[in-house]
Design a protein around this motif. Structure first.
Motif, PDB file in Angstrom:
ATOM      1  N   ILE A  66       0.840  -1.201   0.000  1.00 10.01           N
ATOM      2  CA  ILE A  66       0.000   0.000   0.000  1.00 10.01           C
ATOM      3  C   ILE A  66       0.874   1.251   0.000  1.00 10.01           C
ATOM      4  O   ILE A  66       0.605   2.212  -0.719  1.00 10.01           O
ATOM      5  N   GLN A 111      -1.040  -3.174  -5.624  1.00  7.78           N
ATOM      6  CA  GLN A 111      -2.063  -4.083  -5.122  1.00  7.78           C
ATOM      7  C   GLN A 111      -1.663  -5.508  -5.453  1.00  7.78           C
ATOM      8  O   GLN A 111      -1.178  -5.787  -6.544  1.00  7.78           O
ATOM      9  N   SER A 158      -5.673  -7.898  -0.435  1.00  6.51           N
ATOM     10  CA  SER A 158      -5.342  -6.537  -0.846  1.00  6.51           C
ATOM     11  C   SER A 158      -6.548  -5.601  -0.782  1.00  6.51           C
ATOM     12  O   SER A 158      -6.470  -4.516  -0.211  1.00  6.51           O
ATOM     13  N   ASN A 215      -7.310  -2.423   1.877  1.00  9.54           N
ATOM     14  CA  ASN A 215      -7.494  -1.061   1.361  1.00  9.54           C
ATOM     15  C   ASN A 215      -8.888  -0.520   1.660  1.00  9.54           C
ATOM     16  O   ASN A 215      -9.243   0.549   1.197  1.00  9.54           O
TER      17      ASN A 215
END
Length: 185
Positions: free
Chosen positions: A25, A30, A153, A157
């Motif tokens: 990140i 990603q 991922s 996020n």
């Protein structure tokens, strides 16, 4: 050496995954395995045929190293770092799978009835592998990523589409194992 041969506990593996995700990140990247298929197709010239593959694949070289490392690491772990290839699953599940024709249940990580070289000569096993592969590929593309991409991922996020996709993966898995699996086998 015993520590490496045993499955790592959540309090070791979880923070390591979190650390890797933080680093990705932080770098604006990603993680996901299915995106490598797009990269490989582009490297082979698919960008000349479809605009979907028209992107800078060289920016994704790091992810190709990840998938190569996962394959090599899996091979090393299975062949050199696994004391017992048997999977510890519930005896009732083993019996149910044996009743369905999976005699290697509880003895091997993958059922020989589907994943051995002999399975490629069985029309039903071959059809299951081909149809399953097509559905997984289509599903990963339709969902905008695979289970690892969304669950690791996307959720880290805080992406709502990833949460919806992960819920869909779980529902699909439940439908498969409880409704479709008994019909197929």
């Amino acid at each position: 050496m015993e520590f490496i041969l045993e499955p790592w506990p959540w309090y070791v593996a979880g923070p390591l995954i979190a650390l890797i995700m933080f680093l990705l990140i932080f770098q604006g990247r990603q993680f996901g395995m299915s995106s490598n298929l797009r990269t490989i197709c582009t490297m082979c010239g698919a960008d000349n045929k479809a605009s979907f593959f028209d992107f800078n694949w060289k920016a994704q070289r790091w992810n190709l190293i990840v998938i190569t490392g996962a394959a090599i690491g899996g091979f090393i772990a299975m062949n050199f770092l696994t004391a017992d290839p048997a999977v510890a699953i519930n005896p009732v599940t083993v019996q149910n799978l044996n009743n369905l024709g999976f005699q290697s249940s509880g003895e091997a990580y993958l059922p020989d009835e589907l994943y051995s070289l002999e399975a490629l000569t069985n029309l039903k096993s071959l059809a299951i592998l081909i149809i399953g592969g097509i559905l997984i590929g289509f599903g990963a593309r339709w969902a905008g990523g695979c289970t690892s991409g969304h669950a690791i991922s996307g959720l880290s996020n805080l992406q709502m589409p990833s949460l919806i996709a992960v819920i869909g993966f779980f529902i699909g898995g439940l439908v498969m194992i409880h409704l479709l699996f008994p019909l197929i086998f």
